[in-house]
Design an enzyme around this catalytic site. Structure first.
Site, short mmCIF file in Angstrom:
data_model
loop_
_atom_site.label_atom_id
_atom_site.label_comp_id
_atom_site.label_asym_id
_atom_site.label_seq_id
_atom_site.Cartn_x
_atom_site.Cartn_y
_atom_site.Cartn_z
CG ASP A 67 37.89 33.49 2.45
OD1 ASP A 67 38.34 34.63 2.24
OD2 ASP A 67 38.61 32.55 2.79
CG ASN A 135 43.30 23.18 8.19
OD1 ASN A 135 43.47 23.97 7.27
ND2 ASN A 135 42.22 23.18 8.95
CG HIS A 137 42.03 26.61 5.48
ND1 HIS A 137 42.36 26.60 6.82
CD2 HIS A 137 42.17 27.90 5.09
CE1 HIS A 137 42.67 27.82 7.20
NE2 HIS A 137 42.56 28.64 6.17
CD GLU A 142 38.75 24.90 8.15
OE1 GLU A 142 39.87 24.47 7.82
OE2 GLU A 142 38.59 25.70 9.09
C1 GLP Z 1 42.55 32.42 6.22
C2 GLP Z 1 41.98 32.70 4.83
C3 GLP Z 1 42.71 31.93 3.76
C4 GLP Z 1 44.21 32.11 3.94
C5 GLP Z 1 44.63 31.52 5.26
C6 GLP Z 1 46.12 31.62 5.52
O1 GLP Z 1 42.00 31.30 6.82
N1 GLP Z 1 40.60 32.38 4.75
O2 GLP Z 1 42.29 32.38 2.49
O3 GLP Z 1 44.89 31.48 2.90
O4 GLP Z 1 43.95 32.26 6.28
O5 GLP Z 1 46.41 32.89 5.98
P1 GLP Z 1 47.83 33.52 6.17
O6 GLP Z 1 48.25 33.96 4.82
O7 GLP Z 1 47.59 34.69 7.10
O8 GLP Z 1 48.72 32.49 6.74
#
Ligand code: GLP
Length: 242
Positions: A67, A135, A137, A142
């Protein structure tokens, strides 16, 4: 779904890094699906270490990122393009032409999605690395996203913007939209490794391990895949009876 319980983030990073390193050794032209966020940073450090120790080379490795934010340039330190160069690509011998990161040109959002989707249609990802949002995702899919969804422009939820605010100066700077691989494309990968560590992932891990499959919790789609490894730790498992 296989669960690997580690003591903490450091151990989880080593375990996930080793799984990917061994896969690169077994298949030097492997296709990796890569993630951003705090969760995979330690895994990337392990891969860099293995590259420096000459255990692996990225010479033939191809990568597809999950992404990217819409509305911030690639030179912006908060962009996922910048993140990937900073945390992995600048430190290994990967070829620039083998790196694929979605880029949502604000003038041509639909074309950007179509282009990335077409690339993914032509590709079989061997290992997809994932983190998980509070949440549920995955990528930036989402809650309520269809499991059939392909690459699209998503309106980020306030919860996700709030969680990701720590990388920006203020909430106002956090983009409201992103381009993300869809759940259908994530699920096409041969193997999926999800990293979830720390107390703030405990609710999400509890819900994931409840095994209920629902679009209200996008990561639950992973129960429909036959080769998923969840690399987690004591804190993230603190709400699970096991
Ligand atoms: C972002 C990314 C996700 C990731 C999520 C959790 O929203 N788009 O791919 O898994 O954050 O991030 P973290 O690993 O910093 O908790």
């Amino acid at each position: 779904m296989k669960i690997i319980r580690c003591k903490n983030y450091e151990e989880a990073s080593k375990v996930a890094g080793n799984l990917i390193s061994e896969a690169i050794q077994a298949k030097p032209d492997i296709v990796l699906g890569l993630a951003t966020g705090s969760s995979p940073i330690g895994t990337y450090q392990k891969l860099i270490q293995d590259y420096e120790d000459k255990k692996i080379t990225f010479e033939q490795v191809k990568t597809y990122n999950l992404d990217e934010y819409v509305g911030i340039g690639r030179d912006c330190p908060q962009s996922y393009y910048y993140f990937m160069n900073d945390n992995l690509f600048n430190h290994v011998d990967i070829k620039k032409e083998n790196i694929h990161i979605p880029y949502a040109n604000p003038e041509q959002l639909e074309e950007s999605c179509k282009h990335y989707s077409e690339e993914l249609d032509k590709t079989v990802v061997d290992i997809q690395l994932l983190g998980i949002g509070a949440n549920g995702h995955i990528g930036f899919n989402e809650p309520k996203t269809s499991f059939e969804q392909k690459t699209f422009i998503v309106n980020l939820t306030e919860k996700t913007r709030e969680d990701n605010k720590r990388f920006f100066n203020s909430i106002d700077e956090v983009p409201t939209k992103a381009i993300t691989m869809g759940i259908a494309e994530i699920m096409k990968a041969k193997k999926i490794i999800l990293i979830a560590t720390g107390k703030n992932k405990a609710e999400a891990v509890k819900r994931l391990l409840s095994k209920e499959v629902t679009t209200d919790f996008p990561a639950s789609a992973l129960h429909l895949h036959d080769d998923v490894v969840v690399v987690t730790d004591d804190e993230a498992l603190s709400l699970v009876n096991c």
